[in-house]
Scaffold this motif. Structure first.
Motif, PDB file in Angstrom:
ATOM      1  N   UNK A  60       0.753  -1.456  -0.149  1.00 24.28           N
ATOM      2  CA  UNK A  60      -0.072   0.199   0.121  1.00 24.28           C
ATOM      3  C   UNK A  60       0.959   1.251  -0.201  1.00 24.28           C
ATOM      4  N   UNK A  61       1.707   1.304   0.784  1.00 23.39           N
ATOM      5  CA  UNK A  61       2.609   2.469   0.910  1.00 23.39           C
ATOM      6  C   UNK A  61       4.125   2.017   1.104  1.00 23.39           C
ATOM      7  N   UNK A  62       5.210   3.028   0.805  1.00 21.16           N
ATOM      8  CA  UNK A  62       6.508   2.653   0.911  1.00 21.16           C
ATOM      9  C   UNK A  62       6.731   3.829   1.763  1.00 21.16           C
ATOM     10  N   UNK A  63       7.448   4.105   2.860  1.00 20.61           N
ATOM     11  CA  UNK A  63       7.669   5.190   3.770  1.00 20.61           C
ATOM     12  C   UNK A  63       8.922   5.630   3.365  1.00 20.61           C
ATOM     13  N   UNK A  64       9.238   6.818   3.171  1.00 18.05           N
ATOM     14  CA  UNK A  64      10.398   7.701   2.694  1.00 18.05           C
ATOM     15  C   UNK A  64      10.577   8.799   3.910  1.00 18.05           C
ATOM     16  N   UNK A  65      11.851   8.555   4.589  1.00 15.59           N
ATOM     17  CA  UNK A  65      12.005   9.543   5.744  1.00 15.59           C
ATOM     18  C   UNK A  65      12.494  10.673   5.228  1.00 15.59           C
ATOM     19  N   UNK A  66      11.780  11.778   5.529  1.00 18.59           N
ATOM     20  CA  UNK A  66      12.372  13.083   4.938  1.00 18.59           C
ATOM     21  C   UNK A  66      12.690  14.134   6.045  1.00 18.59           C
ATOM     22  N   UNK A  67      13.419  15.235   5.899  1.00 19.22           N
ATOM     23  CA  UNK A  67      13.659  16.112   6.841  1.00 19.22           C
ATOM     24  C   UNK A  67      12.648  17.142   7.142  1.00 19.22           C
ATOM     25  N   UNK A  68      11.935  17.403   6.097  1.00 20.99           N
ATOM     26  CA  UNK A  68      10.707  18.588   6.123  1.00 20.99           C
ATOM     27  C   UNK A  68       9.720  17.990   4.886  1.00 20.99           C
ATOM     28  N   UNK A  69       8.462  18.298   5.485  1.00 22.67           N
ATOM     29  CA  UNK A  69       7.348  17.818   4.248  1.00 22.67           C
ATOM     30  C   UNK A  69       7.456  18.957   3.123  1.00 22.67           C
ATOM     31  N   UNK A  70       7.573  20.102   3.412  1.00 25.55           N
ATOM     32  CA  UNK A  70       7.519  21.087   2.201  1.00 25.55           C
ATOM     33  C   UNK A  70       8.568  21.086   1.450  1.00 25.55           C
ATOM     34  N   UNK A  71       9.831  20.746   1.797  1.00 27.08           N
ATOM     35  CA  UNK A  71      11.015  20.719   0.911  1.00 27.08           C
ATOM     36  C   UNK A  71      10.936  19.416   0.123  1.00 27.08           C
ATOM     37  N   UNK A  72      10.338  18.333   0.687  1.00 26.04           N
ATOM     38  CA  UNK A  72       9.949  17.046   0.083  1.00 26.04           C
ATOM     39  C   UNK A  72       8.953  17.060  -1.047  1.00 26.04           C
ATOM     40  N   UNK A  73       7.980  17.975  -0.746  1.00 23.77           N
ATOM     41  CA  UNK A  73       6.948  18.177  -1.688  1.00 23.77           C
ATOM     42  C   UNK A  73       7.350  19.109  -3.023  1.00 23.77           C
ATOM     43  N   UNK A  74       8.234  20.042  -2.796  1.00 27.54           N
ATOM     44  CA  UNK A  74       8.775  20.797  -3.566  1.00 27.54           C
ATOM     45  C   UNK A  74       9.670  20.019  -4.536  1.00 27.54           C
ATOM     46  N   UNK A  75      10.291  19.008  -4.067  1.00 27.52           N
ATOM     47  CA  UNK A  75      11.089  18.319  -4.993  1.00 27.52           C
ATOM     48  C   UNK A  75      10.266  17.027  -5.664  1.00 27.52           C
ATOM     49  N   UNK A  76       9.562  16.654  -4.958  1.00 27.06           N
ATOM     50  CA  UNK A  76       8.961  15.291  -5.729  1.00 27.06           C
ATOM     51  C   UNK A  76       7.590  15.838  -6.438  1.00 27.06           C
ATOM     52  N   UNK A  77       6.735  16.763  -6.078  1.00 27.66           N
ATOM     53  CA  UNK A  77       5.649  17.198  -6.843  1.00 27.66           C
ATOM     54  C   UNK A  77       6.360  18.127  -7.811  1.00 27.66           C
ATOM     55  N   UNK A  78       7.016  19.117  -7.311  1.00 29.34           N
ATOM     56  CA  UNK A  78       7.461  20.157  -8.231  1.00 29.34           C
ATOM     57  C   UNK A  78       8.616  19.882  -9.222  1.00 29.34           C
ATOM     58  N   UNK A  79       9.648  19.208  -8.968  1.00 31.54           N
ATOM     59  CA  UNK A  79      10.468  18.609 -10.017  1.00 31.54           C
ATOM     60  C   UNK A  79      10.258  17.535 -10.519  1.00 31.54           C
ATOM     61  N   UNK A  80       9.815  16.522  -9.992  1.00 31.52           N
ATOM     62  CA  UNK A  80       9.494  15.044 -10.653  1.00 31.52           C
ATOM     63  C   UNK A  80       8.250  15.044 -11.031  1.00 31.52           C
ATOM     64  N   UNK A  81       7.272  15.921 -10.802  1.00 28.98           N
ATOM     65  CA  UNK A  81       5.815  15.906 -11.478  1.00 28.98           C
ATOM     66  C   UNK A  81       4.839  14.804 -10.617  1.00 28.98           C
ATOM     67  N   UNK A  82       5.349  14.309  -9.476  1.00 26.12           N
ATOM     68  CA  UNK A  82       4.600  13.464  -8.900  1.00 26.12           C
ATOM     69  C   UNK A  82       3.347  14.110  -8.190  1.00 26.12           C
ATOM     70  N   UNK A  83       2.266  13.353  -8.256  1.00 27.42           N
ATOM     71  CA  UNK A  83       0.912  13.680  -7.663  1.00 27.42           C
ATOM     72  C   UNK A  83       0.678  13.623  -6.214  1.00 27.42           C
TER      73      UNK A  83
END
Length: 138
Positions: free
Chosen positions: A5-28
């Motif tokens: 169902x999910x794979x956990x990816x440990x991140x330092x900060x939600x917003x910076x992670x969203x900026x990369x994955x959604x902003x740069x990679x185009x994830x939904x």
């Protein structure tokens, strides 16, 4: 029937992670909901075009010193996640233009065309277009 169902990816900060994955990679962005009783958020993402029943990545903010140690090294320096694509050249070009850092350049292997990129924390990912007939091919 059980499924991933999910794979956990440990991140330092939600917003910076969203900026990369959604902003740069185009994830939904699938879900972003507050869990105030635990002082965290439930944030899930998935690659563009992934089916609604596909496993998502849970962005899990590191909350302890021990968790902070694994940010960017969840797989001990090995490739951690494998991002399959139906058009390697399109995605390689788009990611390069977005400033994604490549740890290994594109190569053609018996199983497909692949390159290794680093996420914002240094986790290694394969971008791969599987060869026709390979079990991972679309």
């Amino acid at each position: 029937m059980p499924h991933l169902a999910h794979v956990a990816l440990v991140v330092r900060d939600y917003e910076e992670a969203l900026a990369f994955y959604v902003g740069k990679l185009g994830f939904e962005l699938v879900e972003d909901s507050c869990q105030p009783e635990q002082d965290k958020r439930w944030v899930t993402i998935r690659p563009p075009g992934a089916s609604g029943d596909a496993a998502t990545i849970l962005l899990a903010r590191a909350a302890t010193a021990e968790q902070q140690l694994v940010v960017g090294d969840q797989a001990g320096g090995r490739v951690f996640l494998f991002l399959a694509t139906d058009d390697f050249d399109r995605d390689f070009t788009a990611y390069t233009a977005a400033g994604v850092e490549w740890a290994r350049p594109p190569a053609v292997q018996p199983y497909g065309k692949v390159a290794v990129f680093l996420d914002l924390y240094g986790n290694r990912w394969d971008l791969i277009e599987f060869a026709p007939g390979h079990p991972g091919a679309a």
